[in-house]
Design an enzyme around this catalytic site. Structure first.
Site, PDB file in Angstrom:
ATOM      1  CB  SER A  31      29.766  15.016  34.175  1.00 45.98           C
ATOM      2  OG  SER A  31      30.507  14.310  33.272  1.00 45.98           O
ATOM      3  CG  HIS A  62      32.524  10.679  35.868  1.00 48.65           C
ATOM      4  ND1 HIS A  62      31.253  10.194  35.731  1.00 48.65           N
ATOM      5  CD2 HIS A  62      32.640  11.673  34.988  1.00 48.65           C
ATOM      6  CE1 HIS A  62      30.637  10.871  34.794  1.00 48.65           C
ATOM      7  NE2 HIS A  62      31.451  11.779  34.322  1.00 48.65           N
ATOM      8  CG  HIS A  84      31.727   8.434  30.114  1.00 45.14           C
ATOM      9  ND1 HIS A  84      32.256   8.478  31.370  1.00 45.14           N
ATOM     10  CD2 HIS A  84      30.653   9.258  30.106  1.00 45.14           C
ATOM     11  CE1 HIS A  84      31.516   9.297  32.108  1.00 45.14           C
ATOM     12  NE2 HIS A  84      30.544   9.778  31.373  1.00 45.14           N
ATOM     13  CE1 TYR A  86      34.897  10.551  28.615  1.00 43.41           C
ATOM     14  CE2 TYR A  86      32.680  10.898  27.782  1.00 43.41           C
ATOM     15  CZ  TYR A  86      33.610  11.015  28.796  1.00 43.41           C
ATOM     16  OH  TYR A  86      33.258  11.571  29.988  1.00 43.41           O
ATOM     17  CD  GLU A  87      35.581   6.508  31.417  1.00 44.79           C
ATOM     18  OE1 GLU A  87      36.345   6.241  32.348  1.00 44.79           O
ATOM     19  OE2 GLU A  87      34.338   6.362  31.485  1.00 44.79           O
ATOM     20  CB  ALA A 114      26.488  16.952  32.538  1.00 49.02           C
ATOM     21  CG  MET A 212      29.888  13.252  25.197  1.00 49.23           C
ATOM     22  SD  MET A 212      31.545  13.816  25.585  1.00 49.23           S
ATOM     23  CE  MET A 212      31.557  15.439  24.805  1.00 49.23           C
ATOM     24  CB  SER A 213      26.746   9.202  29.385  1.00 50.04           C
ATOM     25  OG  SER A 213      26.105  10.335  29.945  1.00 50.04           O
ATOM     26  CG  ASN A 236      27.457  23.001  27.811  1.00 43.80           C
ATOM     27  OD1 ASN A 236      27.511  21.995  28.524  1.00 43.80           O
ATOM     28  ND2 ASN A 236      27.430  22.926  26.503  1.00 43.80           N
ATOM     29  CG  HIS A 248      35.214  17.677  31.638  1.00 43.10           C
ATOM     30  ND1 HIS A 248      33.955  17.128  31.581  1.00 43.10           N
ATOM     31  CD2 HIS A 248      35.836  17.071  32.682  1.00 43.10           C
ATOM     32  CE1 HIS A 248      33.824  16.233  32.549  1.00 43.10           C
ATOM     33  NE2 HIS A 248      34.951  16.179  33.233  1.00 43.10           N
TER      34      HIS A 248
END
Ligand code: HPA
Length: 273
Positions: A31, A62, A84, A86-87, A114, A212-213, A236, A248
């Site tokens: 990201s 991205h 991803h 989640y996509e 990230a 998440m990756s 973060n 995000h």
């Protein structure tokens, strides 16, 4: 039908476009980190959308390019932007690009992303070099996705992140005076960020950073026998540790500050591989 045909078709297309360029090292940029790619010689840029069988990247921040070129004598392929779970892509589909890289000749994967930090020592802007991961996504890209051409069905994950590469990455970060540490990545499906209770549970499981990756690509790459260096950039503090709500947008804003540092690390690390 296995994924082999899809991979072979993509490889054929790429070989035609690159005149059979054989990358040894691949970089996956996470990201907002697309701008960290070092200046490559003899650069060739292919759009994911032009490569048969490749997925389309749908996330803001991205890009979707597969780039080839030479950096200080090293032949590189860069996935500028990743896919991803989640996509909405089936988890197995995330294997395609990594398997294509494997077929092209890639032996080493620099897998970046990230992350949120669970570890007080790893503050926003720090690099967490991965010593291991916990796949907490609930899915595995190798399920119902096996072909002997890609390696053993029950592939070994006992040294998923190559210690020699980890060491080199930490040395390079220290030489550049970039805050860094060694840690364990816990992969979640997303796209919602975690609850504070989940983060406390992940801490007990031994995680230092959450994202998440990264894990799906590492799993596929290990099956192919690649060496992996995991480079997680803290954007973060994780949910509940951070006093602010997570977004995000904030993640992307932090990666803008990280890009320059990441580029420096890549410029110093790639020649050492
Ligand atoms: N959680 C999950 N993924 C992330 C985070 C986070 O806090 N920050 C960047 N990617």
């Amino acid at each position: 039908m296995t994924q082999l045909k899809t991979v072979e078709t993509a490889v054929k297309f790429i070989n035609k476009k690159t005149n059979n360029f054989k990358p040894e090292i691949a970089l996956i940029t996470g990201s907002g980190l697309a701008g960290s790619v070092p200046e490559l010689k003899n650069k060739i840029v292919l759009k994911y959308s032009d490569i048969p069988g490749f997925l389309k990247s749908t996330v803001i921040g991205h890009s979707g390019n597969l780039i080839f070129g030479v950096y200080k004598g090293k032949k590189i392929a860069v996935m500028q932007g990743r896919f991803h779970y989640y996509e909405g892509h089936p988890i197995q589909a995330l294997a395609i690009a990594v398997r294509v890289l494997g077929k092209l000749g890639v032996k080493t994967l620099l897998n970046s992303g990230a992350v949120g930090s669970l570890n007080a020592k790893l503050k926003p802007g720090a690099l967490c070099v991965l010593k291991d991961h916990i796949n907490f996504m609930g899915v595995n890209p190798l399920v119902n996705n096996w072909d002997a051409a890609f390696g053993p069905m029950f592939s070994d994950m006992s040294a998923a992140y190559t210690p020699a590469l980890t060491k080199k990455a930490l040395i390079v970060a220290k030489q550049n005076k970039i805050a860094c540490g060694l840690g364990v990545y816990i992969a979640v499906s997303g796209p919602s960020f975690e609850t504070p209770a989940e983060i406390q549970a992940f801490k007990k499981l031994g995680a230092d950073v959450v994202g998440m990756s990264v894990a799906p690509e590492s799993i596929v790459a290990r099956q192919l026998g690649m060496q992996i260096c995991g480079l997680a950039w803290v954007t973060n503090l994780a949910s509940g540790i951070s006093k602010k709500p997570l977004s995000h947008k904030e993640t992307l804003a932090e990666t803008k500050k990280i890009e320059g540092k990441f580029k420096k690390i890549l410029e110093d690390l790639i020649p050492k591989i």
